[in-house]
Motif scaffolding. Structure first.
Motif, mmCIF file in Angstrom:
data_model
loop_
_atom_site.group_PDB
_atom_site.id
_atom_site.type_symbol
_atom_site.label_atom_id
_atom_site.label_comp_id
_atom_site.label_asym_id
_atom_site.label_seq_id
_atom_site.Cartn_x
_atom_site.Cartn_y
_atom_site.Cartn_z
ATOM 1 N N SER A 2 0.833 -1.199 0.000
ATOM 2 C CA SER A 2 0.000 0.000 0.000
ATOM 3 C C SER A 2 0.874 1.259 0.000
ATOM 4 O O SER A 2 2.040 1.215 0.417
ATOM 5 C CB SER A 2 -0.913 0.002 1.219
ATOM 6 O OG SER A 2 -0.165 0.276 2.380
ATOM 7 N N PRO A 3 0.331 2.389 -0.458
ATOM 8 C CA PRO A 3 1.103 3.639 -0.452
ATOM 9 C C PRO A 3 1.561 4.058 0.946
ATOM 10 O O PRO A 3 2.646 4.631 1.091
ATOM 11 C CB PRO A 3 0.132 4.657 -1.043
ATOM 12 C CG PRO A 3 -0.809 3.861 -1.864
ATOM 13 C CD PRO A 3 -0.943 2.547 -1.159
ATOM 14 N N ALA A 4 0.768 3.754 1.964
ATOM 15 C CA ALA A 4 1.165 4.113 3.328
ATOM 16 C C ALA A 4 2.402 3.331 3.765
ATOM 17 O O ALA A 4 3.331 3.894 4.359
ATOM 18 C CB ALA A 4 0.016 3.856 4.289
ATOM 19 N N VAL A 5 2.428 2.049 3.462
ATOM 20 C CA VAL A 5 3.589 1.223 3.827
ATOM 21 C C VAL A 5 4.816 1.649 3.024
ATOM 22 O O VAL A 5 5.926 1.725 3.564
ATOM 23 C CB VAL A 5 3.275 -0.271 3.607
ATOM 24 C CG1 VAL A 5 4.508 -1.120 3.820
ATOM 25 C CG2 VAL A 5 2.158 -0.714 4.539
ATOM 26 N N THR A 6 4.625 1.949 1.757
ATOM 27 C CA THR A 6 5.729 2.415 0.926
ATOM 28 C C THR A 6 6.290 3.729 1.456
ATOM 29 O O THR A 6 7.514 3.918 1.523
ATOM 30 C CB THR A 6 5.265 2.592 -0.528
ATOM 31 O OG1 THR A 6 4.716 1.370 -0.990
ATOM 32 C CG2 THR A 6 6.404 3.002 -1.424
ATOM 33 N N GLY A 7 5.409 4.645 1.847
ATOM 34 C CA GLY A 7 5.855 5.922 2.406
ATOM 35 C C GLY A 7 6.597 5.764 3.712
ATOM 36 O O GLY A 7 7.598 6.442 3.960
ATOM 37 N N MET A 8 6.113 4.858 4.557
ATOM 38 C CA MET A 8 6.809 4.612 5.827
ATOM 39 C C MET A 8 8.188 4.012 5.582
ATOM 40 O O MET A 8 9.153 4.370 6.255
ATOM 41 C CB MET A 8 5.982 3.690 6.713
ATOM 42 C CG MET A 8 4.778 4.359 7.307
ATOM 43 S SD MET A 8 3.913 3.416 8.578
ATOM 44 C CE MET A 8 3.690 1.834 7.839
ATOM 45 N N PHE A 32 18.770 9.027 -5.163
ATOM 46 C CA PHE A 32 18.820 7.653 -5.671
ATOM 47 C C PHE A 32 17.462 6.968 -5.578
ATOM 48 O O PHE A 32 17.083 6.198 -6.465
ATOM 49 C CB PHE A 32 19.867 6.829 -4.929
ATOM 50 C CG PHE A 32 21.289 7.173 -5.287
ATOM 51 C CD1 PHE A 32 21.605 7.747 -6.509
ATOM 52 C CD2 PHE A 32 22.313 6.924 -4.407
ATOM 53 C CE1 PHE A 32 22.905 8.068 -6.832
ATOM 54 C CE2 PHE A 32 23.622 7.226 -4.725
ATOM 55 C CZ PHE A 32 23.920 7.813 -5.942
ATOM 56 N N MET A 33 16.707 7.242 -4.510
ATOM 57 C CA MET A 33 15.370 6.662 -4.390
ATOM 58 C C MET A 33 14.454 7.201 -5.490
ATOM 59 O O MET A 33 13.661 6.454 -6.071
ATOM 60 C CB MET A 33 14.789 6.970 -3.010
ATOM 61 C CG MET A 33 15.431 6.181 -1.897
ATOM 62 S SD MET A 33 14.876 6.676 -0.261
ATOM 63 C CE MET A 33 13.226 6.016 -0.266
ATOM 64 N N GLY A 34 14.569 8.485 -5.793
ATOM 65 C CA GLY A 34 13.766 9.076 -6.861
ATOM 66 C C GLY A 34 14.104 8.509 -8.223
ATOM 67 O O GLY A 34 13.216 8.190 -9.020
ATOM 68 N N VAL A 35 15.388 8.364 -8.504
ATOM 69 C CA VAL A 35 15.816 7.781 -9.782
ATOM 70 C C VAL A 35 15.334 6.337 -9.883
ATOM 71 O O VAL A 35 14.847 5.900 -10.933
ATOM 72 C CB VAL A 35 17.356 7.867 -9.930
ATOM 73 C CG1 VAL A 35 17.845 7.042 -11.092
ATOM 74 C CG2 VAL A 35 17.781 9.317 -10.091
ATOM 75 N N GLY A 36 15.429 5.597 -8.796
ATOM 76 C CA GLY A 36 14.954 4.218 -8.797
ATOM 77 C C GLY A 36 13.451 4.132 -9.032
ATOM 78 O O GLY A 36 12.978 3.255 -9.753
ATOM 79 N N ALA A 37 12.696 5.055 -8.456
ATOM 80 C CA ALA A 37 11.246 5.068 -8.664
ATOM 81 C C ALA A 37 10.904 5.359 -10.116
ATOM 82 O O ALA A 37 10.021 4.725 -10.706
ATOM 83 C CB ALA A 37 10.596 6.096 -7.747
ATOM 84 N N VAL A 38 11.601 6.314 -10.713
ATOM 85 C CA VAL A 38 11.347 6.655 -12.122
ATOM 86 C C VAL A 38 11.699 5.474 -13.023
ATOM 87 O O VAL A 38 10.931 5.112 -13.928
ATOM 88 C CB VAL A 38 12.142 7.917 -12.520
ATOM 89 C CG1 VAL A 38 12.142 8.122 -14.030
ATOM 90 C CG2 VAL A 38 11.567 9.138 -11.830
#
Length: 63
Positions: A2-8, A32-38
């Motif tokens: 879920s988005p909540a678990v991902t955000g945590m 790096f987290m942003g690049v990985g998400a993209v």
């Protein structure tokens, strides 16, 4: 997941990076987290990288 678990999870990783590596480590980890998400969205087919690059170059508009 879920988005909540991902955000945590993202918050926990950034908090650990801030504690372990300081401010610049926090920024680098976030980058790096942003690049990985993209890249992950592009691999799933949810993001058109060519369209994004064209929009950044001014070759295509959203309207």
């Amino acid at each position: 997941m879920s988005p909540a678990v991902t955000g945590m999870a993202a918050g926990a990783v950034l908090a650990l990076a801030a504690l372990a590596f300081g401010f610049w480590g926090l920024l680098l980890t976030g980058l790096f987290m942003g690049v990985g998400a993209v890249l992950g969205r592009a691999a799933e087919g949810r993001l058109d990288l060519a369209g994004v690059l064209d929009a950044l170059r001014g070759k295509r508009s959203s309207s």
